[in-house]
Design a protein around this motif. Structure first.
Motif, PDB file in Angstrom:
ATOM      1  N   ILE A 293       6.302  11.062  -3.352  1.00 54.27           N
ATOM      2  CA  ILE A 293       7.151  10.033  -3.959  1.00 54.27           C
ATOM      3  C   ILE A 293       6.308   8.840  -4.406  1.00 54.27           C
ATOM      4  CG2 ILE A 293       9.092   8.470  -3.583  1.00 54.27           C
ATOM      5  CD1 ILE A 293      10.180  10.509  -1.555  1.00 54.27           C
ATOM      6  N   THR A 294       5.264   8.507  -3.650  1.00 49.63           N
ATOM      7  CA  THR A 294       4.361   7.440  -4.074  1.00 49.63           C
ATOM      8  C   THR A 294       3.709   7.792  -5.407  1.00 49.63           C
ATOM      9  OG1 THR A 294       3.889   6.832  -1.776  1.00 49.63           O
ATOM     10  CG2 THR A 294       2.350   6.045  -3.447  1.00 49.63           C
ATOM     11  N   GLY A 295       3.233   9.032  -5.532  1.00 49.49           N
ATOM     12  CA  GLY A 295       2.634   9.468  -6.789  1.00 49.49           C
ATOM     13  C   GLY A 295       3.624   9.439  -7.942  1.00 49.49           C
ATOM     14  N   LEU A 296       4.854   9.875  -7.687  1.00 48.81           N
ATOM     15  CA  LEU A 296       5.890   9.832  -8.723  1.00 48.81           C
ATOM     16  C   LEU A 296       6.185   8.393  -9.147  1.00 48.81           C
ATOM     17  CD1 LEU A 296       8.560  12.456  -7.567  1.00 48.81           C
ATOM     18  CD2 LEU A 296       7.366  12.424  -9.763  1.00 48.81           C
ATOM     19  N   GLY A 297       6.261   7.499  -8.156  1.00 48.79           N
ATOM     20  CA  GLY A 297       6.558   6.112  -8.472  1.00 48.79           C
ATOM     21  C   GLY A 297       5.496   5.469  -9.343  1.00 48.79           C
ATOM     22  N   MET A 298       4.239   5.792  -9.083  1.00 52.93           N
ATOM     23  CA  MET A 298       3.150   5.215  -9.864  1.00 52.93           C
ATOM     24  C   MET A 298       3.030   5.884 -11.232  1.00 52.93           C
ATOM     25  SD  MET A 298       0.280   4.787  -6.851  1.00 52.93           S
ATOM     26  CE  MET A 298      -0.914   3.999  -7.931  1.00 52.93           C
ATOM     27  N   ALA A 299       3.091   7.213 -11.265  1.00 55.93           N
ATOM     28  CA  ALA A 299       2.841   7.938 -12.514  1.00 55.93           C
ATOM     29  C   ALA A 299       4.046   7.914 -13.457  1.00 55.93           C
ATOM     30  CB  ALA A 299       2.455   9.380 -12.189  1.00 55.93           C
ATOM     31  N   ALA A 300       5.246   8.144 -12.909  1.00 51.58           N
ATOM     32  CA  ALA A 300       6.419   8.267 -13.767  1.00 51.58           C
ATOM     33  C   ALA A 300       7.150   6.948 -13.989  1.00 51.58           C
ATOM     34  CB  ALA A 300       7.387   9.291 -13.175  1.00 51.58           C
ATOM     35  N   LEU A 301       7.121   6.070 -12.985  1.00 48.46           N
ATOM     36  CA  LEU A 301       7.884   4.825 -13.080  1.00 48.46           C
ATOM     37  C   LEU A 301       7.006   3.602 -13.328  1.00 48.46           C
ATOM     38  CD1 LEU A 301      10.403   5.411 -10.136  1.00 48.46           C
ATOM     39  CD2 LEU A 301      10.667   5.986 -12.560  1.00 48.46           C
ATOM     40  N   GLY A 302       5.686   3.778 -13.252  1.00 47.32           N
ATOM     41  CA  GLY A 302       4.781   2.664 -13.506  1.00 47.32           C
ATOM     42  C   GLY A 302       4.783   1.589 -12.440  1.00 47.32           C
ATOM     43  N   LEU A 303       5.112   1.955 -11.208  1.00 45.85           N
ATOM     44  CA  LEU A 303       5.157   0.972 -10.127  1.00 45.85           C
ATOM     45  C   LEU A 303       3.771   0.714  -9.567  1.00 45.85           C
ATOM     46  CD1 LEU A 303       8.274   2.325  -8.166  1.00 45.85           C
ATOM     47  CD2 LEU A 303       8.226   0.438  -9.814  1.00 45.85           C
ATOM     48  N   PRO A 304       3.487  -0.504  -9.119  1.00 47.72           N
ATOM     49  CA  PRO A 304       2.230  -0.761  -8.407  1.00 47.72           C
ATOM     50  C   PRO A 304       2.177   0.056  -7.116  1.00 47.72           C
ATOM     51  CG  PRO A 304       3.337  -2.819  -9.002  1.00 47.72           C
ATOM     52  CD  PRO A 304       4.307  -1.718  -9.265  1.00 47.72           C
ATOM     53  N   LEU A 305       0.969   0.256  -6.594  1.00 48.48           N
ATOM     54  CA  LEU A 305       0.792   1.092  -5.404  1.00 48.48           C
ATOM     55  C   LEU A 305       1.674   0.641  -4.252  1.00 48.48           C
ATOM     56  CD1 LEU A 305      -0.625   3.212  -3.645  1.00 48.48           C
ATOM     57  CD2 LEU A 305      -2.472   1.549  -3.277  1.00 48.48           C
ATOM     58  N   ALA A 306       1.668  -0.650  -3.928  1.00 49.86           N
ATOM     59  CA  ALA A 306       2.419  -1.137  -2.766  1.00 49.86           C
ATOM     60  C   ALA A 306       3.921  -0.918  -2.951  1.00 49.86           C
ATOM     61  CB  ALA A 306       2.124  -2.617  -2.526  1.00 49.86           C
ATOM     62  N   VAL A 307       4.427  -1.177  -4.149  1.00 51.01           N
ATOM     63  CA  VAL A 307       5.862  -1.018  -4.408  1.00 51.01           C
ATOM     64  C   VAL A 307       6.241   0.469  -4.397  1.00 51.01           C
ATOM     65  CG1 VAL A 307       7.723  -1.457  -6.050  1.00 51.01           C
ATOM     66  CG2 VAL A 307       5.928  -3.167  -5.709  1.00 51.01           C
ATOM     67  N   ALA A 308       5.381   1.319  -4.976  1.00 49.47           N
ATOM     68  CA  ALA A 308       5.646   2.761  -4.960  1.00 49.47           C
ATOM     69  C   ALA A 308       5.639   3.292  -3.529  1.00 49.47           C
ATOM     70  CB  ALA A 308       4.595   3.484  -5.796  1.00 49.47           C
ATOM     71  N   LEU A 309       4.742   2.772  -2.693  1.00 47.68           N
ATOM     72  CA  LEU A 309       4.700   3.189  -1.293  1.00 47.68           C
ATOM     73  C   LEU A 309       5.939   2.718  -0.549  1.00 47.68           C
ATOM     74  CD1 LEU A 309       3.228   4.531   1.048  1.00 47.68           C
ATOM     75  CD2 LEU A 309       1.934   2.407   1.383  1.00 47.68           C
ATOM     76  N   LEU A 310       6.410   1.508  -0.843  1.00 48.46           N
ATOM     77  CA  LEU A 310       7.647   1.027  -0.225  1.00 48.46           C
ATOM     78  C   LEU A 310       8.816   1.925  -0.612  1.00 48.46           C
ATOM     79  CD1 LEU A 310       9.388  -1.025   1.321  1.00 48.46           C
ATOM     80  CD2 LEU A 310       9.507  -2.379  -0.793  1.00 48.46           C
ATOM     81  N   LEU A 311       8.890   2.287  -1.882  1.00 42.20           N
ATOM     82  CA  LEU A 311       9.940   3.197  -2.339  1.00 42.20           C
ATOM     83  C   LEU A 311       9.856   4.527  -1.593  1.00 42.20           C
ATOM     84  CD1 LEU A 311      12.226   3.884  -4.396  1.00 42.20           C
ATOM     85  CD2 LEU A 311      10.413   4.718  -5.916  1.00 42.20           C
TER      86      LEU A 311
END
Length: 419
Positions: free
Chosen positions: A101-119
């Motif tokens: 999900i962290t990878g999806l958040g960064m690659a598909a949604l353009g989220l920063p690492l910390a925010v993607a990890l929180l998600l």
């Protein structure tokens, strides 16, 4: 007062009415909430980012009550081999899910690492609140097959296991921009101390309440009160004391419940304690989901894009089933059990709490967008799992030779002793 009375009546009546239907109590609650908050007379907009502190605290309360209830109804004694399915889901499935999900958040949604990890950390744990339809039955009913036990024990323990990753996201959000070290603090304090302290603190509180309730050599032992509110007292004491010492209270509450149950596993007072926690949990859950339904019609999902919707479906339909299947490789269960365990990764109140906690403790550029993504996934999960849980679990019971309509009654030899 009229609304509160009707809500309490629904708490008691709806589970019975929905028992045979491919419909769940959470779906009905969301529908009620949407209908209520669409009324022009209702001006409140229960959007979580407008009330961040209330959202965090209310979700926190619902989760700890659910964790106590989950721990009290598990009949299986704690043990490394007996709980092997739980360790697989915790040690393999959940970390793989966080990574994906962290990878999806960064690659598909353009989220920063910390925010993607929180998600990812918010969405990784299965929910102990909304998963009651796939959990074990009340104490001593014998309603504890491998699937129900695995999903109940996973939901009880992975709330505490996911918290270090929420804190990792917070540390990264604060430490990386400032160039400060974070790894040592995370490993020593957030992982070793808070997990170890949560387990020990929960065990100590459970032992204390177990002795006072069942084993104190006096006529004043708490079991003689017949008052199941003792379980609520144990919940609050366990969570409060461990949080005072800055360890994971969610983990402590579940360990307290398991220890409390093990102190006198077959006593009928266990039924009374479980009953009161289940009633309080169901009532609080219905209030929260009515507010969630209100948030949906108040614009919670407005920031959603087609990519957000695609990611939500990938998380529910690919990430959890695939990571669940990987975690169960080598396990002795049949294919139907593995598929069911992998599929029912229900997301709900726990995800709401973790996201609220993270946003309240770290800078997030667009909190409304993050809330929209989590809200959409929770909605999809409630609909998908709610509509499929009854036929799937009934089919599973029939394949095991169990009459699903005769469940919930303890077989001979499992009834508790008289007081």
């Amino acid at each position: 007062m009229t609304g509160a009375g009707l809500l309490i009546a629904l708490v008691a009546w709806l589970p019975l009415a929905l028992k045979r239907l491919p419909l769940s109590l959470p779906i009905v609650c969301i529908g009620i909430g949407a209908a209520v908050f669409l009324l022009p007379q209702v001006k409140l907009r229960p959007l979580p980012y407008l009330y961040p502190e209330i959202t965090e605290r209310f979700a926190e309360f619902v989760v700890i009550i659910a964790l106590m209830g989950a721990g009290l109804k598990i009949d299986r004694p704690f043990g490394w081999h007996r709980w092997s399915i739980t360790w697989r889901l915790l040690a393999i499935t959940m970390p793989l899910g966080i990574l994906a999900i962290t990878g999806l958040g960064m690659a598909a949604l353009g989220l920063p690492l910390a925010v993607a990890l929180l998600l990812a950390a918010s969405l990784a744990p299965t929910d102990p609140v909304l998963a009651s339809d796939v959990q074990v039955g009340p104490p001593k009913t014998g309603d504890e097959d491998e699937v129900r036990f695995g999903l109940t024990s996973e939901a009880g323990l992975n709330d505490g296991a996911a918290f270090p990753f929420v804190h990792l996201a917070i540390l990264l959000a604060i430490a990386l921009p400032a160039g400060k070290p974070w790894l040592t603090e995370w490993l020593t304090y957030r992982v070793l101390w808070e997990i170890g302290g949560g387990i020990i603190g929960g065990w100590l509180v459970g032992r204390a309440f177990g002795w006072l309730t069942f084993h104190i050599p006096a006529e004043t032992k708490l079991a003689r009160t017949g008052d199941g509110l003792i379980a609520l007292a144990a919940t609050f004491v366990s969570y409060g004391v461990t949080e005072i010492f800055h360890v994971y209270g969610f983990l402590a509450v579940f360990v307290t419940a398991l220890t409390f149950r093990s102190s006198h596993r077959d006593h009928e007072f266990q039924d009374e304690m479980h009953a009161i926690t289940e009633q309080i949990e169901r009532l609080a859950m219905m209030v929260l989901l009515i507010l969630f339904g209100g948030a949906l019609v108040s614009g919670l999902l407005t920031p959603i894009s087609w990519m957000d919707g695609a990611v939500a479906l990938v998380i529910l339909l690919i990430v959890r089933p695939l990571t669940g299947w990987i975690g169960l490789l080598g396990w002795s269960g049949d294919q139907g059990e593995k598929l069911t365990l992998s599929f029912f990764g229900i997301r709900g109140v726990g995800s709401i709490y973790y996201l609220a906690y993270g946003i309240n403790h770290m800078p997030v550029g667009d909190a409304a967008h993050l809330w929209a993504i989590v809200g959409l996934i929770v909605l999809f999960s409630i609909l998908l799992h709610g509509l499929t849980v009854t036929p799937i679990m009934r089919s599973l019971d029939e394949r095991r030779g169990v009459d699903p309509d005769a469940k919930g009654v303890a077989p001979p030899g499992l009834q508790g002793p008289a007081r």
